[in-house]
Write a protein that holds these residues in place. Structure first.
Motif, mmCIF file in Angstrom:
data_model
loop_
_atom_site.group_PDB
_atom_site.id
_atom_site.type_symbol
_atom_site.label_atom_id
_atom_site.label_comp_id
_atom_site.label_asym_id
_atom_site.label_seq_id
_atom_site.Cartn_x
_atom_site.Cartn_y
_atom_site.Cartn_z
ATOM 1 N N UNK A 85 27.477 -28.373 3.947
ATOM 2 C CA UNK A 85 27.855 -28.984 5.214
ATOM 3 C C UNK A 85 26.681 -29.716 5.860
ATOM 4 N N UNK A 86 25.501 -29.145 5.732
ATOM 5 C CA UNK A 86 24.304 -29.813 6.265
ATOM 6 C C UNK A 86 24.117 -31.169 5.588
ATOM 7 N N UNK A 87 24.274 -31.195 4.263
ATOM 8 C CA UNK A 87 24.079 -32.432 3.508
ATOM 9 C C UNK A 87 25.122 -33.481 3.880
ATOM 10 N N UNK A 88 26.376 -33.094 3.976
ATOM 11 C CA UNK A 88 27.441 -34.048 4.268
ATOM 12 C C UNK A 88 27.367 -34.507 5.728
ATOM 13 N N UNK A 89 27.042 -33.603 6.631
ATOM 14 C CA UNK A 89 26.934 -33.971 8.046
ATOM 15 C C UNK A 89 25.867 -35.042 8.244
ATOM 16 N N UNK A 90 24.792 -34.976 7.478
ATOM 17 C CA UNK A 90 23.713 -35.964 7.606
ATOM 18 C C UNK A 90 24.182 -37.365 7.209
ATOM 19 N N UNK A 91 25.178 -37.427 6.334
ATOM 20 C CA UNK A 91 25.696 -38.718 5.880
ATOM 21 C C UNK A 91 26.749 -39.287 6.830
ATOM 22 N N UNK A 92 27.270 -38.451 7.710
ATOM 23 C CA UNK A 92 28.356 -38.880 8.596
ATOM 24 C C UNK A 92 28.029 -38.483 10.040
ATOM 25 N N UNK A 93 27.052 -39.144 10.650
ATOM 26 C CA UNK A 93 26.591 -38.749 11.993
ATOM 27 C C UNK A 93 27.633 -38.907 13.083
ATOM 28 N N UNK A 94 28.686 -39.666 12.823
ATOM 29 C CA UNK A 94 29.714 -39.870 13.845
ATOM 30 C C UNK A 94 30.882 -38.892 13.722
ATOM 31 N N UNK A 95 30.772 -37.975 12.778
ATOM 32 C CA UNK A 95 31.798 -36.951 12.613
ATOM 33 C C UNK A 95 31.262 -35.613 13.124
ATOM 34 N N UNK A 96 32.174 -34.718 13.510
ATOM 35 C CA UNK A 96 31.802 -33.387 13.989
ATOM 36 C C UNK A 96 32.046 -32.365 12.881
ATOM 37 N N UNK A 97 31.040 -31.522 12.646
ATOM 38 C CA UNK A 97 31.151 -30.461 11.647
ATOM 39 C C UNK A 97 30.931 -29.117 12.344
ATOM 40 N N UNK A 98 31.777 -28.140 12.010
ATOM 41 C CA UNK A 98 31.652 -26.790 12.546
ATOM 42 C C UNK A 98 31.567 -25.802 11.391
ATOM 43 N N UNK A 99 30.526 -24.972 11.397
ATOM 44 C CA UNK A 99 30.323 -24.010 10.315
ATOM 45 C C UNK A 99 30.425 -22.599 10.857
ATOM 46 N N UNK A 100 31.355 -21.833 10.324
ATOM 47 C CA UNK A 100 31.570 -20.457 10.745
ATOM 48 C C UNK A 100 30.581 -19.521 10.053
ATOM 49 N N UNK A 101 29.846 -18.753 10.818
ATOM 50 C CA UNK A 101 28.879 -17.727 10.403
ATOM 51 C C UNK A 101 27.534 -18.288 9.959
ATOM 52 N N UNK A 102 27.348 -19.581 9.971
ATOM 53 C CA UNK A 102 26.081 -20.155 9.521
ATOM 54 C C UNK A 102 25.003 -20.120 10.591
ATOM 55 N N UNK A 103 23.803 -20.658 10.248
ATOM 56 C CA UNK A 103 22.711 -20.680 11.205
ATOM 57 C C UNK A 103 21.968 -22.010 11.259
ATOM 58 N N UNK A 104 22.356 -22.975 10.434
ATOM 59 C CA UNK A 104 21.713 -24.286 10.464
ATOM 60 C C UNK A 104 22.566 -25.247 11.302
ATOM 61 N N UNK A 105 21.914 -25.937 12.227
ATOM 62 C CA UNK A 105 22.627 -26.887 13.081
ATOM 63 C C UNK A 105 21.993 -28.273 12.980
ATOM 64 N N UNK A 106 22.717 -29.274 13.454
ATOM 65 C CA UNK A 106 22.231 -30.646 13.564
ATOM 66 C C UNK A 106 22.943 -31.259 14.762
#
Length: 390
Positions: A134-155
């Motif tokens: 999710x971290x990798x894909x979120x970096x490629x799509x800055x205009x989209x919102x990503x939510x990760x359940x139980x994780x600890x890395x944010x952007x």
């Protein structure tokens, strides 16, 4: 809400959860009420925004929302509860979301998230091992919102979310402590990550609050959902003579095994009373719907911001399931009274001093442990029998 300072502390411990990637091939499914049944849907459907009577001209259009599941809603536990939350969100806004089931934690997950990011505005991953993908894909799509359940890395466009399940775990532990006769409780644990460890600690503290001499024996299954393995672990504890059996997995295998031996059983994630109605006590449960609804609302009014959300029991994100039919009224009343204290903030589960297995004392007398310390827990409290694999 969490402070970002705990992120690096967690990284040492949370990587152990990657072992839960032994899952089936990814299986996209259409969003419908059928998705919450025991049979997974068979085809994929992209979100199709519908007009919302509450939407104003100043708001964004309704978003396209996608969910990625580690299993299927038919697990009766973790994924089932997420799916109920998803359906609640759909009903609130009149939209249809996209679901992809049975996505293994690993390289294949990144492909799934990338495909979903092409067509959706909000992408939600519901298992810890999706984090790096999710971290990798979120970096490629800055205009989209990503939510990760139980994780600890944010952007900037990636947030994390979880509830303080240790609060419900403490209440369930109190129930177990009142119901045991021989003071021997078993606990089938999933993976040795802080989320599981601190919940076991809270459970044990709850049991000890009503019965100080209780011993909680822990066996690791190293699974999230593998009924055969989890049953085997449960039987190993039952053979040792425990008279209450708890579990931290998605399947009801442990409480079913306990029921067959006429031993009190405690499930996880969702109300599991139907699997062993005569011997069921209660268990921690989740309600993700309000969080998902709030996320969509914030997207629409432009107020969404990345955060590391750790919801308190007073938000309703975590709770305990209704008590089993054979739990005495005095036990119910005792636990409900303590729940009220947790909800109104007059009782904190992890308040010092807390002694661990090795005799080390954690926290100052009368002061709650900091969130960072709870979230990096790698020790068992005194009274737990078992080790934490390194």
């Amino acid at each position: 809400m969490l402070k970002k300072g705990w992120l690096l502390v967690l990284s040492v411990f949370m990587v152990l959860a990657v072992a839960c990637s032994n899952k089936e091939e990814a299986s996209p499914s259409a969003s419908s009420s059928e998705a919450a049944s025991s049979e997974p849907a068979a085809s994929s459907a992209s979100a199709s925004p519908a007009a919302s009577p509450s939407a104003s001209a100043s708001e964004k259009p309704l978003p396209k929302v996608a969910f990625v599941y580690i299993g299927v809603p038919g697990d009766g536990g973790w994924t089932y509860q997420h799916d109920l939350g998803r359906l609640e969100m759909e009903k609130e806004f009149g939209i249809q979301s996209t679901v992809v089931e049975n996505v293994p934690e690993g390289p294949d997950a990144e492909r799934v998230f990338e495909n979903l990011a092409q067509e959706n505005d909000i992408i939600i991953g519901t298992s810890f091992g999706y984090m790096d993908s999710m971290v990798a894909v979120a970096a490629k799509h800055p205009n989209k919102i990503f939510l990760h359940n139980t994780g600890y890395k944010t952007a900037d466009n990636l947030g994390t979310y979880m509830g303080r399940e240790y609060q419900s775990g403490y209440l369930v532990g109190m129930t177990a402590g009142k119901m045991t006769k021989n003071k021997k409780i078993g606990y089938v644990a999933a993976f040795p990550i802080p989320e599981v460890i601190y919940t076991i600690n809270a459970f044990t503290l709850g049991a000890q609050s009503v019965n100080p001499d209780i011993e909680v024996s822990v066996v690791w299954s190293n699974t999230w959902y593998d009924p055969a393995v989890e049953r085997q672990a449960a039987v190993s504890l039952l053979d040792k003579g425990v008279d209450v059996l708890a579990a931290y997995q998605d399947s009801p295998a442990s409480i079913q095994a306990a029921g067959e031996k006429n031993v009190w059983g405690i499930g996880n994630d969702s109300d599991m009373s139907k699997y062993a109605p005569e011997t069921y006590l209660t268990n921690p449960v989740w309600d993700w719907g309000p969080y998902y609804i709030d996320t969509v609302k914030k997207y629409m009014d432009g107020t969404w911001k990345s955060e590391a959300y750790w919801g308190h029991m007073n938000t309703g994100i975590t709770d305990i399931a209704p008590f089993g039919k054979n739990v005495p009224q005095d036990v119910r009343d005792l636990v409900e009274a303590k729940k009220k204290e947790i909800v109104d903030g007059t009782f904190e589960v992890f308040t010092g001093p807390i002694t661990d297995q090795a005799g080390k004392v954690h926290g100052e007398a009368g002061k709650p442990l900091a969130d960072e310390e709870v979230l990096s827990t790698n020790w068992f409290v005194k009274g737990v029998t078992g080790t934490i694999p390194q």
